[in-house]
Write an enzyme that holds these catalytic residues in place. Structure first.
Site, PDB file in Angstrom:
ATOM      1  N   ASP A   1      41.916  39.093  29.979  1.00 53.95           N
ATOM      2  CA  ASP A   1      41.234  39.651  31.139  1.00 53.95           C
ATOM      3  C   ASP A   1      40.725  41.070  30.901  1.00 53.95           C
ATOM      4  O   ASP A   1      41.279  41.819  30.089  1.00 53.95           O
ATOM      5  CB  ASP A   1      42.162  39.657  32.353  1.00 53.95           C
ATOM      6  CG  ASP A   1      42.543  38.254  32.794  1.00 53.95           C
ATOM      7  OD1 ASP A   1      41.884  37.290  32.357  1.00 53.95           O
ATOM      8  OD2 ASP A   1      43.504  38.131  33.569  1.00 53.95           O
ATOM      9  N   TYR A   2      39.703  41.447  31.653  1.00 55.44           N
ATOM     10  CA  TYR A   2      39.091  42.771  31.550  1.00 55.44           C
ATOM     11  C   TYR A   2      40.135  43.881  31.678  1.00 55.44           C
ATOM     12  O   TYR A   2      40.127  44.850  30.912  1.00 55.44           O
ATOM     13  CB  TYR A   2      38.020  42.915  32.637  1.00 55.44           C
ATOM     14  CG  TYR A   2      37.444  44.306  32.787  1.00 55.44           C
ATOM     15  CD1 TYR A   2      36.490  44.785  31.901  1.00 55.44           C
ATOM     16  CD2 TYR A   2      37.861  45.148  33.819  1.00 55.44           C
ATOM     17  CE1 TYR A   2      35.958  46.051  32.030  1.00 55.44           C
ATOM     18  CE2 TYR A   2      37.336  46.420  33.957  1.00 55.44           C
ATOM     19  CZ  TYR A   2      36.380  46.864  33.058  1.00 55.44           C
ATOM     20  OH  TYR A   2      35.869  48.128  33.188  1.00 55.44           O
TER      21      TYR A   2
END
Length: 324
Positions: free
Chosen positions: A106-107
């Site tokens: 994830d970012y």
């Protein structure tokens, strides 16, 4: 040479993961012997057929490349991003070969990210049917109740179907927060965070300490290293591409810790301008809250890149009194 499916050939040549190779074929960007192919079941002979993607000839690499990156929080695991955010690929700029990320992180997550041009290995590590487990350390707010952890293992219903953690346990206590260890068997979008939120846990930080038994110990965020031959062999043994028993990965006690956060945002990739400053996710208390309320004047950078607060004029009779 035996024929193989076109998407497998493209993945093996390091063009993209097998799933993304299928998207390239469906989009009509792949040609075989000057003929556009859109059927996913098409087979090619690597020693005889000429395959191109967007007009560029595809050939099998003479030597595979394998890298482990400590992905920092604040970047995406794609080759490019339409929103202009930093990408994990920028940290490997200039390395030989055409490595691509295995799966996603994830970012706002950080930790171990494997990048390789070995398409078959990438496919087996990413696909849930091969049983590759993913280990995460999650910093949650407060002390999580045992019932919540048990619910994560028993399974919960998410918007895209039922999901569960294979293992959940308290890993380490921190000031006012707790790190829990979560093991899952698939790489579904935001899976770990959604599992935690489904049982009422507030995620403050998400860290993947290892991938495929290879830890990020000794690496700082934004740094990478080439895998050793024995590490590559262990990865391939782990997913059945080579015979033998894979080397043991780090035990629970040996799992590396998340790096201490300094400054704001992810470190700049080599040759890239640093990203704009963002509030530190771990920074709490009056200073962090005040910075968000103070407005544009309070955001001016001071020494060391930190936001400096404008001085308030003193009031008569209030000297030495702290305003609350």
């Amino acid at each position: 040479m035996a024929e193989e499916r076109l998407q497998k050939f493209l993945a093996g040549a390091g063009i993209a993961s097998r799933r993304k190779a299928e998207a390239l074929i469906s989009a009509g960007r792949v040609r075989v012997n000057q003929r556009t192919v859109t059927e996913l079941g098409t087979k090619v002979d690597p020693g005889r057929d000429l395959v191109t993607v967007d007009g560029a000839l595809v050939s099998q690499p003479e030597q595979r490349s394998y890298y482990l990156l400590y992905k920092p929080s604040g970047c995406v695991t794609t080759a490019s991003d339409p929103q202009g955010r930093p990408t994990a690929m920028e940290y490997l700029r200039g390395v030989p070969g055409r490595p691509f990320p295995v799966g996603r992180l994830d970012y706002d997550a950080e930790g171990a990210l494997l990048l390789t041009d070995d398409g078959e290995l990438a496919n087996r590590l990413a696909h849930p049917r091969y049983g590759h487990q993913r280990v995460y350390l999650v910093k949650v707010k407060g002390d999580p109740p045992a019932e919540a952890l048990e619910r994560m293992k028993a399974g919960v219903r998410l918007e895209d179907g039922p999901a569960r953690a294979l293992e959940v346990a308290v890993h380490e206590h921190a000031d006012r927060n707790v790190w829990i260890r979560v093991v899952v068997g698939e790489g579904r979008f935001h899976l770990v965070k959604r599992l935690c939120e489904a049982v009422g846990l507030q995620v403050q930080r998400l860290f993947r300490p290892e991938f495929g038994g290879i830890g990020v110990g000794g690496l700082r965020p934004g740094r990478f290293r080439r895998l050793e031959p024995e590490e590559v062999r262990a990865l391939r043994q782990r997913v059945g591409l080579e015979s033998g028993t894979p080397a043991r990965g780090p035990s629970v006690r040996e799992l590396p810790k998340a790096a201490r956060r300094h400054g704001h945002g992810p470190p700049a990739a080599p040759g890239a301008a640093p990203p704009p400053a963002e509030p530190d996710a771990d920074e709490v208390g009056p200073r962090a809250r005040g910075a968000s309320r103070a407005g544009p004047r309070a955001a001016a950078p001071g020494p060391g890149g930190r936001a400096s607060r404008p001085s308030r004029p003193s009031r008569p009779g209030r000297a030495g009194t702290r305003r609350r």
